[in-house]
Design an enzyme around this catalytic site. Structure first.
Site, short mmCIF file in Angstrom:
data_model
loop_
_atom_site.label_atom_id
_atom_site.label_comp_id
_atom_site.label_asym_id
_atom_site.label_seq_id
_atom_site.Cartn_x
_atom_site.Cartn_y
_atom_site.Cartn_z
N GLU A 34 0.81 -1.12 0.27
CA GLU A 34 -0.17 0.26 0.35
C GLU A 34 0.81 1.25 0.24
OE1 GLU A 34 -2.38 0.07 3.43
OE2 GLU A 34 -3.81 1.92 2.99
N ARG A 259 4.44 -12.41 9.78
CA ARG A 259 5.30 -10.67 9.35
C ARG A 259 6.92 -11.09 10.33
NH1 ARG A 259 2.01 -7.30 8.50
NH2 ARG A 259 3.00 -5.79 9.29
N LYS A 269 3.81 1.04 9.82
CA LYS A 269 4.23 2.18 8.57
C LYS A 269 3.47 3.37 9.60
CE LYS A 269 2.70 0.28 4.81
NZ LYS A 269 2.25 0.06 3.17
#
Ligand code: ATP
Ligand code: MG
Length: 563
Positions: A34, A259, A269
């Site tokens: 993204e 992850r 982020k």
């Protein structure tokens, strides 16, 4: 077919699918960031996995921007993401896509689901939707709008699109099961109204698909075979599958992996953006940041990052990797390739009293003991030198073998010198310079009479030195888990106030003059360093990439000792 990648469960699934010809022998993956921030080392794991697996089986990998969220996304991020994937060594060739390319198709698919009575326009507010959803222990309640007719839904959805309704007033929802034990299946929102400019489609749309409605269908359009994502999407897989089944379109396989988490590091982020916005770091590419832009500026190599990602592998449970392991791979790679040089970070002046005033000798120094082809260079030696302040002690403690009054040491590649005197600041008592004598018979660093010295120190000729600023870094956070905070504090309370130390007066050997930005060097005994883009003509700035001590090797030894 080559089969030489690191073995793991995802690779096994692909091998099985190739064997059973599930996807006609194809392997097609994608990396779907993204564009709402810079990529970090966690993304590197996903990039290496997606591009690595496809390459291993002769497949392809797409780069797809998951740009369904107009408010947080920016072109700056798109550009940096592309640059970073390339820097890591991967190539999406002509397969650059955007989820926003599919807005038209996704809209049509939504209309199809309305016609199938599998989607409806709902007038509940976001808060109400949440209340109606229920909890893990309680089933949800049906929306009062759930049984609208196909005609009414079609009409309302079209009017949502043309901008008739304000933000948040309506959504399009999938009609699945309000009693499902999986909350993701309790009539999830497919579309929301957001009157915002999109970085690519401008004002063309004021309704935007949710991630879950966009992602699987984008995978389908691109004929992805294995849609590899992180574990938090495991509970979304039934929904991923539901949309594709209801639409009756090509169906990729979603596979989840763990992850990456690293000690002393945050990989969110949103939190990294907070650090940038609050000025806690100099920017997304601050060398202390775990972003790939920061890591690159720090001097880490793409090879080291790829090796690290291969070494950590993938699994089905989340864990935390030691930051020291990443640093270990950085050192291992730089040790092979970084040319050696001498640099004095905290200079102390040394005068060799018996060395001729105007004499300069060129000393031969090895460029890289790990690489015979790297050859040698000449380093000028003269009467006045700099050594590290740490390499001299007026009152040496036991076990301190470096320079002290009366003690003889070797100057690397040069001569044996003996300390004969100390000049101190009259007021502060601080050591200003030291005096030595040298033994001309020891040129090159060996005594013909076979006498030994216990230490070898590096030096730089004062008259020939190149000035530089050197920036030393420590962990950005003090806690292994920076999210662990006292009540009322947030993660910024765990920032390490000493994560940056600037040494403004370093002295480098002259071969480093003009070292290009981004070049990586080992300063003997001091660590690995990389030229920072802040460098200007006549003033080099170096970042310390890593120290020489490998804490990972120590951890491994300790673990072995326990076993
Ligand atoms: P963040 O929480 O940092 O915003 P994200 O998952 O929202 O991360 P995306 O841009 O959506 O970020 O991620 C793109 C791809 O990278 C996804 O497939 C995601 O699963 C993967 N990814 C993101 N963070 C990690 C991580 N820490 N470890 C492994 N893969 C990751
Ligand atoms: Mg995300």
């Amino acid at each position: 077919m080559s089969a030489d990648g690191p073995s793991n469960f995802i690779r096994d699934i692909i091998l099985d699918d190739l064997q059973s010809n599930k996807f006609g022998g194809r392997v097609q993956t994608r990396f779907p960031p993204e564009p709402n921030g810079y990529l970090h080392i966690g993304h590197a794991k996903s990039i290496c996995l997606n591009f690595g697996l496809a390459a291993e089986f002769g497949g392809k990998t797409n780069l797809r921007f998951d740009d369904t969220n107009p408010e947080k996304e920016e072109t700056e991020y798109v550009d940096s993401i592309m640059e970073t994937v390339k820097w890591l060594g991967f190539d999406w060739e002509d397969r650059l896509f955007y989820a926003s390319d599919y807005f038209g198709q996704l809209y049509e698919w939504a209309v199809q689901l309305i016609r199938k009575e599998k989607a409806y326009v709902c007038d509940l507010t976001a808060d109400q939707v949440r209340q109606y959803r229920g909890t893990l222990t309680e089933p949800g309640r049906e929306s009062p709008y759930r049984h609208r007719s196909v005609e009414e839904n079609t009409d309302l959805f079209a009017r949502m699109r043309t901008g008739e309704f304000p933000d948040g007033s309506r959504t399009l929802r999938a009609k699945i099961d309000m009693a499902s034990p999986n909350l993701n299946l309790r009539d999830p929102v497919m579309y929301r109204i957001v009157h915002a400019e999109h970085h690519r489609t401008g004002a063309q749309w004021c309704i935007y698909p949710m991630y879950d409605f966009a992602h699987g269908q984008s995978d389908s359009v691109e004929r992805i075979t294995h849609s590899i994502c992180t574990l938090e999407f495991e509970d979304h897989r039934p929904l991923y599958d539901w949309y594709l089944e209801q639409l009756g379109i090509y169906h990729p396989q979603q596979i989840e992996f763990d992850r990456l988490n690293l000690t002393y590091t945050l990989l969110s982020k949103r939190k990294l953006l907070t650090l940038v916005e609050q000025g806690r770091v100099s920017g997304w590419d601050d060398p202390r940041m775990p972003t790939l832009a920061g890591i690159k500026r720090r001097g880490y190599t793409p090879e080291a990052i790829r090796n690290f990602c291969n070494a950590i592998g993938v699994s089905k449970t989340n864990g935390t990797i030691e930051l020291a392991l990443l640093e270990h791979h950085v050192r291992e790679d730089l040790n092979k390739r970084a040319p050696r040089s001498m640099a004095v970070l905290r200079p102390l002046r040394v005068v060799i009293d018996n060395y001729p005033e105007r004499q300069v000798e060129e000393m031969e120094a090895v460029n890289n003991p790990e690489d015979a082809a790297a050859g040698t260079r000449q380093v000028p030696f003269s009467r006045v030198l700099y050594i590290e302040q740490d390499d001299f002690r007026e009152d040496p403690p036991k076990q301190y073998y470096r320079l002290s009054p009366g003690r003889e040491v070797r100057l690397r590649y040069a001569y044996f010198v003996t300390c004969t005197g100390v000049v101190k600041d009259e007021k502060t008592g601080e050591v200003r310079e030291i005096h030595c004598t040298y033994d001309p018979a020891t040129r090159g660093g060996n005594a013909p009479d076979g006498r030994k010295v216990k230490s070898t120190i590096h030096w730089v000729s004062a008259a020939h030195a190149v000035d530089a600023e050197v920036r030393l870094y420590d962990n950005l956070f003090l806690k292994e888990n920076p999210n662990e905070t006292a009540e009322g504090e947030d993660f910024t309370a765990n920032l390490n106030p000493q994560s940056l130390e600037v040494l403004p007066q370093a002295k480098l050997e002259p071969s480093l003059a003009g070292a290009p930005v981004g070049s990586r060097h080992q300063f003997e005994r001091m660590g690995y360093f990389c030229v920072d883009p802040d460098s200007a003509a006549g003033r080099l700035v170096f970042n310390r990439t890593a120290g020489l001590r490998d804490t990972w090797a120590r951890i491994e030894k300790r673990e072995k000792g326990k076993a």
